[in-house]
Design a protein around this motif. Structure first.
Motif, PDB file in Angstrom:
ATOM      1  N   SER A   1      -6.250  -0.219  10.379  1.00 29.16           N
ATOM      2  CA  SER A   1      -7.091   0.406   9.680  1.00 29.16           C
ATOM      3  C   SER A   1      -7.945   1.537  10.338  1.00 29.16           C
ATOM      4  O   SER A   1      -8.418   2.529   9.958  1.00 29.16           O
TER       5      SER A   1
ATOM      6  N   PRO B   1      -7.357   5.018   9.378  1.00 30.54           N
ATOM      7  CA  PRO B   1      -8.151   4.879   8.193  1.00 30.54           C
ATOM      8  C   PRO B   1      -7.550   5.486   6.973  1.00 30.54           C
ATOM      9  O   PRO B   1      -7.799   5.025   5.685  1.00 30.54           O
TER      10      PRO B   1
ATOM     11  N   TYR C   1       1.813  -0.845  10.439  1.00 31.19           N
ATOM     12  CA  TYR C   1       1.483  -2.159  10.768  1.00 31.19           C
ATOM     13  C   TYR C   1       2.627  -2.814  11.389  1.00 31.19           C
ATOM     14  O   TYR C   1       2.444  -3.648  12.266  1.00 31.19           O
TER      15      TYR C   1
ATOM     16  N   ALA D   1       1.900   2.872   5.588  1.00 29.85           N
ATOM     17  CA  ALA D   1       1.265   1.545   5.770  1.00 29.85           C
ATOM     18  C   ALA D   1       2.251   0.404   6.613  1.00 29.85           C
ATOM     19  O   ALA D   1       1.920  -0.068   7.395  1.00 29.85           O
TER      20      ALA D   1
ATOM     21  N   PHE E   1      -4.277   3.162   5.872  1.00 32.28           N
ATOM     22  CA  PHE E   1      -4.186   1.652   5.822  1.00 32.28           C
ATOM     23  C   PHE E   1      -5.823   1.110   5.440  1.00 32.28           C
ATOM     24  O   PHE E   1      -6.670   1.268   5.984  1.00 32.28           O
ATOM     25  N   ASP E   2      -5.657   0.371   4.242  1.00 30.31           N
ATOM     26  CA  ASP E   2      -6.910  -0.385   3.956  1.00 30.31           C
ATOM     27  C   ASP E   2      -6.999  -1.791   4.120  1.00 30.31           C
ATOM     28  O   ASP E   2      -6.182  -2.625   3.464  1.00 30.31           O
ATOM     29  N   LEU E   3      -7.837  -2.200   5.049  1.00 29.61           N
ATOM     30  CA  LEU E   3      -7.933  -3.303   5.489  1.00 29.61           C
ATOM     31  C   LEU E   3      -8.480  -4.399   4.384  1.00 29.61           C
ATOM     32  O   LEU E   3      -7.552  -5.393   4.311  1.00 29.61           O
TER      33      LEU E   3
ATOM     34  N   ARG F   1      -7.000  -4.867  11.318  1.00 28.61           N
ATOM     35  CA  ARG F   1      -8.198  -4.229  11.480  1.00 28.61           C
ATOM     36  C   ARG F   1      -7.884  -3.234  12.334  1.00 28.61           C
ATOM     37  O   ARG F   1      -8.441  -1.966  12.206  1.00 28.61           O
TER      38      ARG F   1
ATOM     39  N   GLN G   1       0.926  -1.332  -0.102  1.00 26.77           N
ATOM     40  CA  GLN G   1       0.014   0.038   0.150  1.00 26.77           C
ATOM     41  C   GLN G   1       0.881   1.295   0.076  1.00 26.77           C
ATOM     42  O   GLN G   1       0.704   2.145  -0.712  1.00 26.77           O
TER      43      GLN G   1
END
Length: 239
Positions: free
Chosen positions: A157, A161, A128, A124, A164-166, A154, A120
Motif C-alpha cells: 500500500s 497507494p 501483492y 492489486a 492497493f488499499d490496506l 502495508r 480490489q
C-alpha cells in the motif's frame, strides 16, 4: 474507494474477444519466482491483446499431507535443495535458508491473502503476489504467518497507494469471500488436473487452446501466444 477501483482496474482487460490466459501458480513455488520476469514482461508487452487471471494452487496444504516424490520432498528441510537447484539452473536470486530457519507450514494463508487482494482489482492481486514472492524467496520471510502477510500488505500500500488499499485488504483477508475464492481456485486446479507450477493456459473465444506446463523460456511463451493470436476468433455473444 470505488472511484479508485474504476480508475485502476483495466476494464478493457475483460473484453471477450481477447486471448485469455490463466496463470496457475503458488506464492511458495520457486519455479514461479524464476518465471516472474517472463510473466511480467508478457502482460506488459501484450496488454492490449490479452486478458488474464491468477489461479492459486495451494501447493502445500500442510506438511503432514504434502509429498513430492519427483523431487523427493516430504519434509520442509528437503525443500531447500529444490530452491538451490532452481537458483543454479535459472540464475534467479533465491535464499533457501528459510526451510531451515523458519519453514512455512502451508501455502494456504498466502493464497487466501492473494485472493483477498484480488477483491480490489487484478492489479492489486498481481502487485501483492509479487511482493509475497520476493519476500519469501529473497528475504526468507515466512509468508504463512499472518503478521508477515499484513506487513507486506502495508508495504504494498505504501509503494502503490493508488492501487492497493490496506484497510480494504485487512477486511477482505478475514472474510469468507476470500476463502471461497481460494476454494474455487483449488477446485479449478483439480478439475483441469494441473499438477506442475507454473502452468499457463492460453485460449481464444471459440477456438482451441494451449497449455504450457512448468518453467519455460520467454520465447516459448511468446511463440504459444502468437500461435493463438493468429487464429480467427470464434463467435462471441454480444449485446
Amino acid at each position: 474507494m470505488a472511484e479508485r477501483k474504476a480508475e485502476f482496474e483495466d476494464e478493457a482487460n475483460q473484453r471477450a474477444d481477447r486471448v485469455s490466459i490463466v496463470y496457475y501458480t503458488d506464492p511458495l513455488c520457486c519455479w514461479s519466482w524464476a518465471f516472474e520476469l517472463h510473466w511480467q514482461r508478457l502482460i506488459a508487452e501484450y496488454s492490449g491483446q490479452i486478458s488474464y487471471s491468477y489461479c492459486l494452487a495451494g501447493m502445500i496444504s500442510d506438511w503432514e499431507r504434502f509429498d513430492d516424490p519427483v523431487n523427493g520432498v516430504s519434509r520442509p528441510v528437503q525443500m531447500g535443495p529444490v530452491w538451490m537447484e532452481v537458483r543454479h539452473l535459472t540464475g534467479t536470486t533465491i535464499d533457501d535458508s528459510i526451510w531451515v530457519s523458519d519453514p512455512p507450514f502451508s501455502s494456504y494463508p498466502a493464497c487466501i491473502a492473494v485472493k483477498a487482494a484480488g477483491r480490489q482489482s487484478k492489479l492489486a492481486e498481481g502487485l501483492y503476489l509479487s511482493c509475497l514472492r520476493k519476500a519469501v524467496m529473497t528475504q526468507a520471510r515466512n509468508i504463512a504467518r499472518s503478521e508477515i502477510l499484513l506487513d507486506l500488505a502495508r508495504r504494498t500500500s505504501e509503494d502503490f497507494p493508488e492501487a492497493f488499499d490496506l484497510a480494504e485488504f485487512t477486511a477482505d483477508l478475514a472474510s469468507e469471500a476470500s476463502r471461497q475464492a481460494f476454494r474455487e481456485d483449488l477446485a479449478k486446479v483439480s478439475y483441469h488436473r494441473i499438477g506442475r507450477f507454473p502452468s499457463v493456459t492460453i485460449t481464444r473465444p471459440g477456438g482451441p487452446g494451449l497449455i504450457i506446463t512448468g518453467y519455460r523460456p520467454y520465447e516459448v511463451l511468446v511463440q504459444a501466444l502468437e500461435e493463438i493470436l493468429l487464429q480467427s476468433p470464434g463467435p462471441t455473444n454480444s449485446r
